[in-house]
Design a protein around this motif. Structure first.
Motif, PDB file in Angstrom:
ATOM      1  N   PRO A   1       0.664  -0.841   0.447  1.00 39.37           N
ATOM      2  CA  PRO A   1      -0.024  -0.138  -0.036  1.00 39.37           C
ATOM      3  C   PRO A   1       0.917   0.991   0.318  1.00 39.37           C
ATOM      4  N   ARG A   2       0.510   1.886  -0.623  1.00 39.48           N
ATOM      5  CA  ARG A   2       0.902   3.437  -0.882  1.00 39.48           C
ATOM      6  C   ARG A   2       0.624   3.765   0.799  1.00 39.48           C
ATOM      7  N   TRP A   3      -0.556   3.939   1.157  1.00 37.02           N
ATOM      8  CA  TRP A   3      -0.935   4.807   2.244  1.00 37.02           C
ATOM      9  C   TRP A   3      -1.672   3.661   3.154  1.00 37.02           C
ATOM     10  N   ARG A   4      -0.901   3.719   4.236  1.00 33.56           N
ATOM     11  CA  ARG A   4      -0.734   2.126   5.240  1.00 33.56           C
ATOM     12  C   ARG A   4      -3.117   2.534   6.265  1.00 33.56           C
ATOM     13  N   TRP A   5      -3.006   3.853   6.423  1.00 34.66           N
ATOM     14  CA  TRP A   5      -4.036   4.239   6.967  1.00 34.66           C
ATOM     15  C   TRP A   5      -5.838   4.730   6.112  1.00 34.66           C
ATOM     16  N   ALA A   6      -6.767   4.310   6.503  1.00 28.52           N
ATOM     17  CA  ALA A   6      -7.484   4.144   5.998  1.00 28.52           C
ATOM     18  C   ALA A   6      -9.322   4.011   6.717  1.00 28.52           C
ATOM     19  N   GLU A   7     -10.224   5.197   6.440  1.00 28.16           N
ATOM     20  CA  GLU A   7     -11.549   4.104   6.827  1.00 28.16           C
ATOM     21  C   GLU A   7     -12.310   3.683   6.058  1.00 28.16           C
ATOM     22  N   ALA A   8     -12.890   2.997   5.974  1.00 27.74           N
ATOM     23  CA  ALA A   8     -13.150   2.194   5.334  1.00 27.74           C
ATOM     24  C   ALA A   8     -15.255   1.722   6.469  1.00 27.74           C
ATOM     25  N   ARG A   9     -16.373   2.077   5.047  1.00 25.11           N
ATOM     26  CA  ARG A   9     -18.277   2.357   5.918  1.00 25.11           C
ATOM     27  C   ARG A   9     -18.075   0.776   6.087  1.00 25.11           C
ATOM     28  N   LEU A  10     -18.524   0.441   6.960  1.00 21.35           N
ATOM     29  CA  LEU A  10     -18.984  -0.639   7.870  1.00 21.35           C
ATOM     30  C   LEU A  10     -20.019  -0.362   9.156  1.00 21.35           C
ATOM     31  N   GLY A  11     -20.688  -1.538   9.164  1.00 23.16           N
ATOM     32  CA  GLY A  11     -21.607  -1.574   9.903  1.00 23.16           C
ATOM     33  C   GLY A  11     -22.199  -0.376  10.371  1.00 23.16           C
ATOM     34  N   GLY A  12     -22.606   0.962   9.158  1.00 20.40           N
ATOM     35  CA  GLY A  12     -23.208   1.974   8.878  1.00 20.40           C
ATOM     36  C   GLY A  12     -22.342   3.164   9.320  1.00 20.40           C
ATOM     37  N   GLN A  13     -21.446   2.995   9.561  1.00 18.35           N
ATOM     38  CA  GLN A  13     -20.459   3.807  10.310  1.00 18.35           C
ATOM     39  C   GLN A  13     -18.945   4.128   9.484  1.00 18.35           C
ATOM     40  N   TRP A  14     -18.179   5.150   9.838  1.00 20.70           N
ATOM     41  CA  TRP A  14     -17.274   5.001   9.716  1.00 20.70           C
ATOM     42  C   TRP A  14     -16.023   4.544  10.269  1.00 20.70           C
ATOM     43  N   ARG A  15     -14.997   3.276   9.965  1.00 20.84           N
ATOM     44  CA  ARG A  15     -14.353   2.768  11.099  1.00 20.84           C
ATOM     45  C   ARG A  15     -12.749   3.156  10.408  1.00 20.84           C
ATOM     46  N   LEU A  16     -11.372   2.793  11.214  1.00 18.23           N
ATOM     47  CA  LEU A  16     -10.041   3.234  11.016  1.00 18.23           C
ATOM     48  C   LEU A  16      -9.645   2.239  10.625  1.00 18.23           C
ATOM     49  N   ALA A  17      -9.224   1.663   9.605  1.00 17.58           N
ATOM     50  CA  ALA A  17      -9.111   0.389   9.180  1.00 17.58           C
ATOM     51  C   ALA A  17      -7.401   0.469   8.748  1.00 17.58           C
ATOM     52  N   ARG A  18      -6.621  -0.476   9.053  1.00 15.91           N
ATOM     53  CA  ARG A  18      -5.417  -0.680   7.827  1.00 15.91           C
ATOM     54  C   ARG A  18      -5.229  -1.265   6.817  1.00 15.91           C
ATOM     55  N   VAL A  19      -4.340  -0.824   5.953  1.00 13.94           N
ATOM     56  CA  VAL A  19      -4.783  -1.618   4.774  1.00 13.94           C
ATOM     57  C   VAL A  19      -3.175  -2.537   4.811  1.00 13.94           C
ATOM     58  N   GLU A  20      -3.248  -3.516   4.728  1.00 10.98           N
ATOM     59  CA  GLU A  20      -2.076  -4.387   4.685  1.00 10.98           C
ATOM     60  C   GLU A  20      -1.841  -4.809   3.257  1.00 10.98           C
ATOM     61  N   GLN A  21      -2.677  -4.085   2.244  1.00 13.57           N
ATOM     62  CA  GLN A  21      -2.102  -4.818   0.781  1.00 13.57           C
ATOM     63  C   GLN A  21      -3.257  -4.923  -0.138  1.00 13.57           C
ATOM     64  N   TRP A  22      -3.172  -4.558  -1.627  1.00 18.54           N
ATOM     65  CA  TRP A  22      -3.731  -4.212  -3.077  1.00 18.54           C
ATOM     66  C   TRP A  22      -3.776  -5.052  -3.376  1.00 18.54           C
ATOM     67  N   ARG A  23      -4.714  -5.881  -3.868  1.00 18.56           N
ATOM     68  CA  ARG A  23      -4.330  -6.756  -5.490  1.00 18.56           C
ATOM     69  C   ARG A  23      -5.498  -6.088  -6.124  1.00 18.56           C
ATOM     70  N   LEU A  24      -4.716  -6.645  -7.801  1.00 17.28           N
ATOM     71  CA  LEU A  24      -5.432  -6.440  -8.907  1.00 17.28           C
ATOM     72  C   LEU A  24      -5.509  -7.912  -9.422  1.00 17.28           C
ATOM     73  N   HIS A  25      -6.604  -8.685  -9.367  1.00 18.53           N
ATOM     74  CA  HIS A  25      -6.983  -9.631 -10.277  1.00 18.53           C
ATOM     75  C   HIS A  25      -6.490  -9.393 -11.772  1.00 18.53           C
ATOM     76  N   GLN A  26      -5.623 -10.682 -12.355  1.00 16.63           N
ATOM     77  CA  GLN A  26      -5.865 -10.265 -14.265  1.00 16.63           C
ATOM     78  C   GLN A  26      -7.749 -10.583 -14.743  1.00 16.63           C
ATOM     79  N   GLY A  27      -7.258  -9.523 -15.544  1.00 17.95           N
ATOM     80  CA  GLY A  27      -9.106  -9.019 -16.360  1.00 17.95           C
ATOM     81  C   GLY A  27      -9.745  -8.355 -15.092  1.00 17.95           C
ATOM     82  N   SER A  28      -9.797  -8.210 -14.671  1.00 12.64           N
ATOM     83  CA  SER A  28     -10.482  -7.612 -13.547  1.00 12.64           C
ATOM     84  C   SER A  28      -9.834  -5.681 -13.632  1.00 12.64           C
ATOM     85  N   THR A  29     -10.640  -4.365 -13.626  1.00 13.22           N
ATOM     86  CA  THR A  29     -10.580  -3.338 -12.962  1.00 13.22           C
ATOM     87  C   THR A  29     -10.802  -3.488 -11.915  1.00 13.22           C
TER      88      THR A  29
END
Length: 109
Positions: free
Chosen positions: A39-67
């Motif tokens: 990840p280029r940035w480690r910390w994110a906020e993810a919308r989970l359970g109807g609210q924004w929660r702090l999350a640590r980004v461990e890894q990004w993944r792109l699958h072949q044939g997908s955008t």
């Protein structure tokens, strides 16, 4: 809670409208190659359970044939506090790094 299993509960709560979408199985284990990226940035906020929660980004993944990029994010220090989520600017956004005395410091990193 059911009478057959009085203390049962789902391992993950049902998503609420506007929540980050969990990556579908086909996107994670389909045929073809996956590209894993640090990840280029480690910390994110993810919308989970109807609210924004702090999350640590461990890894990004792109699958072949997908955008669609998916992110492995941890939202706490527990064994079930993680998941692969499809990136969308409406449900995952960059967050500033938390202060050392914050609750995120207790996640064991």
């Amino acid at each position: 809670m059911t009478s057959a299993l009085p203390f049962s509960r789902p391992s993950r709560p049902d998503p609420m409208p506007g929540d980050a979408e969990r990556a579908p199985r086909e996107l994670m284990s389909g045929p073809g190659r996956c590209w894993n990226v640090e990840p280029r940035w480690r910390w994110a906020e993810a919308r989970l359970g109807g609210q924004w929660r702090l999350a640590r980004v461990e890894q990004w993944r792109l699958h072949q044939g997908s955008t669609a990029w998916v992110a492995l994010m941890r939202t706490g220090g527990g064994p079930d506090d993680w998941g692969w989520y499809v990136y969308s600017s409406r449900t995952v956004r960059r967050a500033p790094e938390p202060a050392p005395e914050s609750a995120a410091a207790d996640w064991g990193w």
